[in-house]
Design an enzyme around this catalytic site. Structure first.
Site, PDB file in Angstrom:
ATOM      1  N   GLU A  87      25.220  31.112  19.159  1.00  0.00           N
ATOM      2  CA  GLU A  87      24.799  32.839  18.992  1.00  0.00           C
ATOM      3  C   GLU A  87      23.169  33.276  18.125  1.00  0.00           C
ATOM      4  OE1 GLU A  87      29.702  33.671  17.600  1.00  0.00           O
ATOM      5  OE2 GLU A  87      28.924  33.439  15.965  1.00  0.00           O
ATOM      6  N   CYS A 107      27.123  21.651  15.410  1.00  0.00           N
ATOM      7  CA  CYS A 107      26.798  21.052  14.127  1.00  0.00           C
ATOM      8  C   CYS A 107      27.518  20.199  13.104  1.00  0.00           C
ATOM      9  CB  CYS A 107      26.266  21.497  12.790  1.00  0.00           C
ATOM     10  SG  CYS A 107      24.954  21.269  11.773  1.00  0.00           S
ATOM     11  N   CYS A 111      28.519  20.284   6.637  1.00  0.00           N
ATOM     12  CA  CYS A 111      28.765  21.073   5.229  1.00  0.00           C
ATOM     13  C   CYS A 111      30.190  22.010   5.163  1.00  0.00           C
ATOM     14  CB  CYS A 111      27.405  22.337   5.254  1.00  0.00           C
ATOM     15  SG  CYS A 111      25.876  21.240   5.253  1.00  0.00           S
ATOM     16  N   CYS A 114      30.186  26.022   5.858  1.00  0.00           N
ATOM     17  CA  CYS A 114      29.941  27.185   7.064  1.00  0.00           C
ATOM     18  C   CYS A 114      30.564  26.488   7.858  1.00  0.00           C
ATOM     19  CB  CYS A 114      28.465  26.176   7.005  1.00  0.00           C
ATOM     20  SG  CYS A 114      27.582  26.111   8.700  1.00  0.00           S
ATOM     21  N   SER A 208      18.237  24.262   2.462  1.00  0.00           N
ATOM     22  CA  SER A 208      19.583  24.570   1.955  1.00  0.00           C
ATOM     23  C   SER A 208      20.153  23.552   0.950  1.00  0.00           C
ATOM     24  CB  SER A 208      20.085  24.675   3.284  1.00  0.00           C
ATOM     25  OG  SER A 208      19.844  25.514   3.973  1.00  0.00           O
ATOM     26  N   CYS A 327      25.143  34.666   7.476  1.00  0.00           N
ATOM     27  CA  CYS A 327      24.684  33.151   6.982  1.00  0.00           C
ATOM     28  C   CYS A 327      26.206  32.459   7.217  1.00  0.00           C
ATOM     29  CB  CYS A 327      24.278  33.188   5.818  1.00  0.00           C
ATOM     30  SG  CYS A 327      22.328  34.092   6.116  1.00  0.00           S
TER      31      CYS A 327
HETATM   32  N1  SAH Z   1      21.526  23.633   9.599  1.00  0.00           N
HETATM   33  C1  SAH Z   1      20.351  24.626   9.058  1.00  0.00           C
HETATM   34  C2  SAH Z   1      19.929  25.944   9.070  1.00  0.00           C
HETATM   35  C3  SAH Z   1      21.364  26.399   9.525  1.00  0.00           C
HETATM   36  S1  SAH Z   1      22.316  27.671   8.441  1.00  0.00           S
HETATM   37  C4  SAH Z   1      20.967  24.416   7.596  1.00  0.00           C
HETATM   38  O1  SAH Z   1      21.471  23.908   6.549  1.00  0.00           O
HETATM   39  O2  SAH Z   1      19.710  25.392   6.772  1.00  0.00           O
HETATM   40  C5  SAH Z   1      21.208  28.797   7.574  1.00  0.00           C
HETATM   41  C6  SAH Z   1      21.773  28.693   6.411  1.00  0.00           C
HETATM   42  O3  SAH Z   1      23.032  29.242   6.010  1.00  0.00           O
HETATM   43  C7  SAH Z   1      21.414  27.295   5.269  1.00  0.00           C
HETATM   44  O4  SAH Z   1      20.821  27.671   4.046  1.00  0.00           O
HETATM   45  C8  SAH Z   1      23.345  27.386   5.065  1.00  0.00           C
HETATM   46  O5  SAH Z   1      23.678  26.441   3.892  1.00  0.00           O
HETATM   47  C9  SAH Z   1      23.615  28.913   4.919  1.00  0.00           C
HETATM   48  N2  SAH Z   1      25.013  29.424   4.602  1.00  0.00           N
HETATM   49  C10 SAH Z   1      26.043  28.465   5.417  1.00  0.00           C
HETATM   50  N3  SAH Z   1      27.055  28.279   5.483  1.00  0.00           N
HETATM   51  C11 SAH Z   1      27.283  29.763   4.572  1.00  0.00           C
HETATM   52  C12 SAH Z   1      27.922  30.920   4.244  1.00  0.00           C
HETATM   53  N4  SAH Z   1      29.407  30.352   4.659  1.00  0.00           N
HETATM   54  N5  SAH Z   1      27.641  31.513   3.094  1.00  0.00           N
HETATM   55  C13 SAH Z   1      26.230  32.045   3.373  1.00  0.00           C
HETATM   56  N6  SAH Z   1      25.081  31.066   3.493  1.00  0.00           N
HETATM   57  C14 SAH Z   1      26.053  30.151   3.892  1.00  0.00           C
END
Ligand code: SAH
Length: 357
Positions: A87, A107, A111, A114, A208, A327
């Site tokens: 996406e 990925c 996490c 996410c 992050s 996000c």
């Molecule tokens: N892998 C990279 C980039 C992709 S995630 C990273 O971790 O930075 C992009 C951002 O969205 C990251 O800051 C991640 O922690 C955040 N994110 C992931 N899941 C989320 C959620 N459910 N609510 C808000 N932010 C989230």
């Protein structure tokens, strides 16, 4: 089959070896400066347009496109040549247009909160597949200019370092985007941050963090067990020193998990020596994580606490939540498989590296 944006200039010259030399520049500029498809390059003879179009077809096929926030946010779902799906999100602001690109299908970082992490890893995106997401956004946004690219879509950019860096160089050198307007976001892969520090092109780095003590971060962001906070802080310091850029810290506020007064204190202690700016986002809900984002009131309080601790912090507006474009919500629904969701609820939480593969 390579995307037009996997081709180097030499590769393009090879493809055009039976043509006059000036065609290479024409096609290269058409692809990059005007973001045209070969079929649209009217200065080329019709037969060449057609044969080029067949030789270097686009790598992304649009599966769907949704829009939200009164047309200010657009999300695409793309199918790649092997059927993997990713996406891209395009966001219009009064003063700028930003595109958020994916760097991997799925990925492996797992996490907990996410959606992409919950679905597991499929494969790395190629350079052209990353650049084409920006090209699609540029074509869509015309006559407005897409000047900002954030590598914050699906995937971990620094786990796909070479192809992501290839895309960065192409966007900078080919499309003329300023390095200051390119932001790589990482979960905290220390070796990748060190490699970035050694690059001459100073892009922005966002980390992050989400937790500033190892016990909590080990749980929320499992890769922390491999690269704990002390190592992460040292790599970030190296990056700031080498690039001269301000570091951003991303913090998704999760109700009763990482929004206590003590979290604000720990975060401030982490951010202060790095001179980092903190972006706060209330957690967006995802199917596999039974916890909610902090209330708007708590988010503001948390920001005020950081400010009182001397830290620059802003609250990031959520875009596209109603089309799952916010996000952490990016994950093609076809791939948020019942397998991943079930495994998640059975075990209560995902183990580090668990859903990969
Ligand atoms: N892998 C990279 C980039 C992709 S995630 C990273 O971790 O930075 C992009 C951002 O969205 C990251 O800051 C991640 O922690 C955040 N994110 C992931 N899941 C989320 C959620 N459910 N609510 C808000 N932010 C989230």
């Amino acid at each position: 089959m390579p995307s037009p944006y996997d081709l180097t200039r030499d590769g393009l010259a090879e493809l055009l070896e039976d043509e006059p030399d000036y065609r290479v520049r024409q096609v290269w500029d058409g692809l990059h400066a005007r973001v045209q498809r070969p079929e649209e390059m009217t200065e080329l003879p019709a037969s060449l347009r057609e044969s080029l179009g067949e030789a270097i077809p686009p790598a992304l096929r649009e599966v769907s496109r949704q829009s939200a926030d009164g047309g200010e946010t657009t999300k695409w779902l793309w199918a790649l040549d092997d059927g993997a799906q990713v996406e891209t999100v395009l966001m219009y602001y009064p003063d700028r247009v930003t595109v958020c690109v994916s760097t991997q299908a799925g990925c492996a970082m797992a996490c907990q909160f996410c959606a992409t992490g919950q679905a597991g890893f499929q494969r790395h995106l190629r350079q052209g597949e990353i650049v084409e997401q920006v090209v699609a956004a540029m074509r869509e946004a015309k006559p407005r200019r897409v000047a900002n690219v954030v590598f914050m879509g699906m995937g971990e950019p620094l786990a796909n370092y070479d192809r992501v860096w290839g895309a960065v160089e192409r966007l900078h050198g080919g499309m003329g985007l300023s390095a200051r307007h390119l932001t790589l976001s990482t979960v905290g892969l220390v070796p990748g941050i060190r490699r970035l520090a050694a690059q001459p092109l100073p892009v922005n780095l966002a980390v992050s963090l989400h937790a500033a003590n190892d016990t909590l971060r080990d749980e929320l962001v499992p890769i922390n067990r491999r690269y704990p906070l002390e190592q992460l802080a040292a790599a970030c310091a190296e990056y700031v020193e080498a690039s001269g850029r301000r570091l951003s810290i991303e913090w998704a506020l999760i109700d009763q998990v990482n929004d206590h007064d003590s979290d604000a204190r720990e975060l401030a202690a982490f951010a202060r020596p790095l001179g980092a700016h903190v972006n706060l986002i209330p957690l967006n809900p995802t199917p596999g994580y039974p916890v909610v984002g902090s209330s708007a009131r708590r988010v503001r309080q948390f920001r005020d606490q950081l400010t009182a601790h001397g830290i620059n912090a802003t609250i990031r507006m959520t875009r596209g939540a109603e089309i799952d474009a916010a996000c952490g919500q990016l994950a093609a629904s076809v791939r948020v498989s019942s397998r991943a969701t079930k495994a998640h609820s059975e075990r209560g939480r995902l183990v580090p590296g668990g859903p990969a593969g």
